[in-house]
Design a protein around this motif. Sequence first.
Motif, PDB file in Angstrom:
ATOM      1  N   ALA A 115     -27.345 -17.397  32.449  1.00 15.82           N
ATOM      2  CA  ALA A 115     -28.293 -17.784  31.748  1.00 15.82           C
ATOM      3  C   ALA A 115     -29.516 -16.650  31.615  1.00 15.82           C
ATOM      4  O   ALA A 115     -29.781 -15.535  29.989  1.00 15.82           O
ATOM      5  N   VAL A 116     -30.027 -16.856  32.800  1.00 19.05           N
ATOM      6  CA  VAL A 116     -31.772 -16.547  32.492  1.00 19.05           C
ATOM      7  C   VAL A 116     -32.164 -15.185  33.743  1.00 19.05           C
ATOM      8  O   VAL A 116     -31.947 -15.857  35.383  1.00 19.05           O
ATOM      9  N   HIS A 117     -33.320 -14.747  33.899  1.00 19.78           N
ATOM     10  CA  HIS A 117     -33.740 -14.618  35.051  1.00 19.78           C
ATOM     11  C   HIS A 117     -35.760 -14.890  34.336  1.00 19.78           C
ATOM     12  O   HIS A 117     -35.816 -14.636  33.403  1.00 19.78           O
ATOM     13  N   GLY A 118     -36.315 -15.232  35.454  1.00 15.88           N
ATOM     14  CA  GLY A 118     -37.389 -15.230  35.538  1.00 15.88           C
ATOM     15  C   GLY A 118     -38.351 -14.950  36.613  1.00 15.88           C
ATOM     16  O   GLY A 118     -38.238 -14.544  38.265  1.00 15.88           O
ATOM     17  N   SER A 119     -39.498 -14.028  36.366  1.00 13.31           N
ATOM     18  CA  SER A 119     -39.591 -13.317  37.518  1.00 13.31           C
ATOM     19  C   SER A 119     -40.896 -14.774  38.489  1.00 13.31           C
ATOM     20  O   SER A 119     -41.119 -15.825  38.134  1.00 13.31           O
ATOM     21  N   ASP A 120     -40.871 -14.641  39.819  1.00  7.44           N
ATOM     22  CA  ASP A 120     -41.269 -15.337  40.795  1.00  7.44           C
ATOM     23  C   ASP A 120     -42.814 -15.858  40.906  1.00  7.44           C
ATOM     24  O   ASP A 120     -42.620 -16.665  41.878  1.00  7.44           O
ATOM     25  N   SER A 121     -42.944 -14.204  40.665  1.00 14.05           N
ATOM     26  CA  SER A 121     -44.733 -14.896  42.000  1.00 14.05           C
ATOM     27  C   SER A 121     -45.255 -13.798  40.609  1.00 14.05           C
ATOM     28  O   SER A 121     -44.574 -12.759  39.659  1.00 14.05           O
ATOM     29  N   ALA A 122     -46.955 -13.594  40.806  1.00 15.45           N
ATOM     30  CA  ALA A 122     -47.194 -12.577  40.286  1.00 15.45           C
ATOM     31  C   ALA A 122     -47.284 -11.005  40.444  1.00 15.45           C
ATOM     32  O   ALA A 122     -47.113 -10.080  40.078  1.00 15.45           O
ATOM     33  N   ALA A 123     -46.940 -10.977  41.617  1.00 13.88           N
ATOM     34  CA  ALA A 123     -46.610  -9.778  42.005  1.00 13.88           C
ATOM     35  C   ALA A 123     -45.580  -9.457  41.578  1.00 13.88           C
ATOM     36  O   ALA A 123     -44.919  -8.411  41.308  1.00 13.88           O
ATOM     37  N   SER A 124     -44.746 -10.016  41.363  1.00 11.14           N
ATOM     38  CA  SER A 124     -43.255  -9.657  40.728  1.00 11.14           C
ATOM     39  C   SER A 124     -42.649  -9.414  39.346  1.00 11.14           C
ATOM     40  O   SER A 124     -42.924  -8.652  39.052  1.00 11.14           O
ATOM     41  N   ALA A 125     -43.298  -9.966  38.888  1.00 10.95           N
ATOM     42  CA  ALA A 125     -44.042 -10.620  37.514  1.00 10.95           C
ATOM     43  C   ALA A 125     -44.870  -9.074  37.875  1.00 10.95           C
ATOM     44  O   ALA A 125     -44.161  -8.558  35.809  1.00 10.95           O
ATOM     45  N   GLU A 126     -45.682  -8.376  37.938  1.00 11.35           N
ATOM     46  CA  GLU A 126     -46.192  -7.038  37.607  1.00 11.35           C
ATOM     47  C   GLU A 126     -44.912  -5.306  37.311  1.00 11.35           C
ATOM     48  O   GLU A 126     -45.173  -5.052  37.091  1.00 11.35           O
ATOM     49  N   ARG A 127     -44.421  -5.748  39.413  1.00 17.66           N
ATOM     50  CA  ARG A 127     -43.157  -4.755  38.898  1.00 17.66           C
ATOM     51  C   ARG A 127     -42.666  -4.884  38.221  1.00 17.66           C
ATOM     52  O   ARG A 127     -41.742  -3.829  37.673  1.00 17.66           O
ATOM     53  N   GLU A 128     -41.917  -6.541  37.992  1.00 17.23           N
ATOM     54  CA  GLU A 128     -40.250  -6.462  36.573  1.00 17.23           C
ATOM     55  C   GLU A 128     -40.666  -6.011  35.820  1.00 17.23           C
ATOM     56  O   GLU A 128     -39.977  -5.461  35.193  1.00 17.23           O
ATOM     57  N   ILE A 129     -42.141  -6.085  35.259  1.00 17.81           N
ATOM     58  CA  ILE A 129     -42.671  -6.168  33.558  1.00 17.81           C
ATOM     59  C   ILE A 129     -43.228  -4.135  33.784  1.00 17.81           C
ATOM     60  O   ILE A 129     -42.050  -4.269  32.859  1.00 17.81           O
ATOM     61  N   ALA A 130     -43.177  -3.625  34.194  1.00 17.29           N
ATOM     62  CA  ALA A 130     -43.384  -2.607  34.806  1.00 17.29           C
ATOM     63  C   ALA A 130     -41.708  -1.703  34.350  1.00 17.29           C
ATOM     64  O   ALA A 130     -42.134  -0.561  33.680  1.00 17.29           O
ATOM     65  N   TYR A 131     -40.916  -2.682  35.143  1.00 17.38           N
ATOM     66  CA  TYR A 131     -39.596  -1.890  35.165  1.00 17.38           C
ATOM     67  C   TYR A 131     -38.594  -1.599  33.676  1.00 17.38           C
ATOM     68  O   TYR A 131     -38.029  -0.368  34.054  1.00 17.38           O
ATOM     69  N   PHE A 132     -39.269  -2.463  32.686  1.00 16.99           N
ATOM     70  CA  PHE A 132     -38.467  -2.799  31.708  1.00 16.99           C
ATOM     71  C   PHE A 132     -39.398  -2.025  30.851  1.00 16.99           C
ATOM     72  O   PHE A 132     -39.339  -1.245  29.499  1.00 16.99           O
ATOM     73  N   PHE A 133     -41.122  -2.103  30.853  1.00 22.46           N
ATOM     74  CA  PHE A 133     -42.335  -1.720  29.417  1.00 22.46           C
ATOM     75  C   PHE A 133     -42.652  -0.261  29.928  1.00 22.46           C
ATOM     76  O   PHE A 133     -43.812  -0.945  30.531  1.00 22.46           O
ATOM     77  N   SER A 134     -43.593   0.059  28.454  1.00 25.87           N
ATOM     78  CA  SER A 134     -44.231   1.387  29.340  1.00 25.87           C
ATOM     79  C   SER A 134     -45.767   0.197  28.573  1.00 25.87           C
ATOM     80  O   SER A 134     -44.882  -0.935  27.842  1.00 25.87           O
ATOM     81  N   ALA A 135     -46.952   0.643  28.971  1.00 19.50           N
ATOM     82  CA  ALA A 135     -48.026  -0.331  28.564  1.00 19.50           C
ATOM     83  C   ALA A 135     -47.958  -0.019  26.507  1.00 19.50           C
ATOM     84  O   ALA A 135     -48.085  -1.377  25.909  1.00 19.50           O
ATOM     85  N   GLU A 136     -47.481   0.030  26.247  1.00 22.05           N
ATOM     86  CA  GLU A 136     -47.503   1.018  24.486  1.00 22.05           C
ATOM     87  C   GLU A 136     -46.488   0.049  24.204  1.00 22.05           C
ATOM     88  O   GLU A 136     -46.762   0.181  22.881  1.00 22.05           O
ATOM     89  N   GLU A 137     -45.299  -0.230  24.922  1.00 21.68           N
ATOM     90  CA  GLU A 137     -44.200  -1.070  24.318  1.00 21.68           C
ATOM     91  C   GLU A 137     -44.494  -2.904  24.076  1.00 21.68           C
ATOM     92  O   GLU A 137     -43.937  -3.705  23.997  1.00 21.68           O
ATOM     93  N   ILE A 138     -46.259  -2.843  24.533  1.00 19.85           N
ATOM     94  CA  ILE A 138     -46.397  -4.463  24.928  1.00 19.85           C
ATOM     95  C   ILE A 138     -48.030  -4.720  23.622  1.00 19.85           C
ATOM     96  O   ILE A 138     -48.247  -4.293  24.284  1.00 19.85           O
ATOM     97  N   CYS A 139     -46.769  -5.664  23.230  1.00 19.82           N
ATOM     98  CA  CYS A 139     -48.643  -6.055  22.103  1.00 19.82           C
ATOM     99  C   CYS A 139     -49.640  -7.317  21.930  1.00 19.82           C
ATOM    100  O   CYS A 139     -48.740  -8.501  21.833  1.00 19.82           O
ATOM    101  N   ALA A 140     -50.104  -6.838  22.876  1.00 15.66           N
ATOM    102  CA  ALA A 140     -51.206  -7.721  23.059  1.00 15.66           C
ATOM    103  C   ALA A 140     -51.748  -8.679  21.652  1.00 15.66           C
ATOM    104  O   ALA A 140     -51.434  -7.942  20.669  1.00 15.66           O
ATOM    105  N   ARG A 141     -52.126  -9.701  21.823  1.00  8.64           N
ATOM    106  CA  ARG A 141     -51.917 -10.581  20.710  1.00  8.64           C
ATOM    107  C   ARG A 141     -53.154 -11.260  20.386  1.00  8.64           C
ATOM    108  O   ARG A 141     -53.967 -11.716  21.822  1.00  8.64           O
TER     109      ARG A 141
END
Length: 141
Positions: A115-141
């Motif tokens: 059903a789902v995937h979720g990053s398992d560490s801060a290092a994975s999160a950084e790599r995985e976010i950059a793998y799918f999204f450019s900085a402009e595609e992330i909308c800070a709130r």
Amino acid sequence: MAVERTLSIVKPDAVGKNVIGEILSRFEKAGLQIVAAKMLQLDDEKAGGFYAEHKERPFFKDLVEFMTSGPVVVQVLEGEGAIAKNRDLMGATNPQEAEAGTIRADFAQSIDANAVHGSDSAASAEREIAYFFSAEEICAR
Ligand code: IDP
């Protein structure tokens, strides 16, 4: 606790079951904000690159086949302790071992179609976010 970002994927089995909204709603109800999202059809190269750390594992071929079997919804979740919070909401990798009320206990049928995937560490999160999204595609709130 620090505000973090983590990568979440609604996998093809959950997209096929029409429960994208139910899953995203759990993140929002838990206080996480969706700051980026898109639906994608992964190919072998993109799915294989994402799971490169599992390349030598016996289940790698099946994992890539499953992840390319239909569309996925990738999102960036943001919030206090987002990485661990998302892992708690997801439940154990094997849905048979996932705690009641978790996403995998409620929506997953097997260890491969879970059903789902979720990053398992801060290092994975950084790599995985950059793998799918450019900085402009992330909308800070
Ligand atoms: P996680 O998704 O809970 O972080 P990982 O160990 O990173 O789990 O494994 C990545 C994905 O590979 C799992 O979500 C699952 O889909 C698949 N997987 C892991 N272990 C097995 C296995 O023993 N058999 C089949 N698929 C597996």
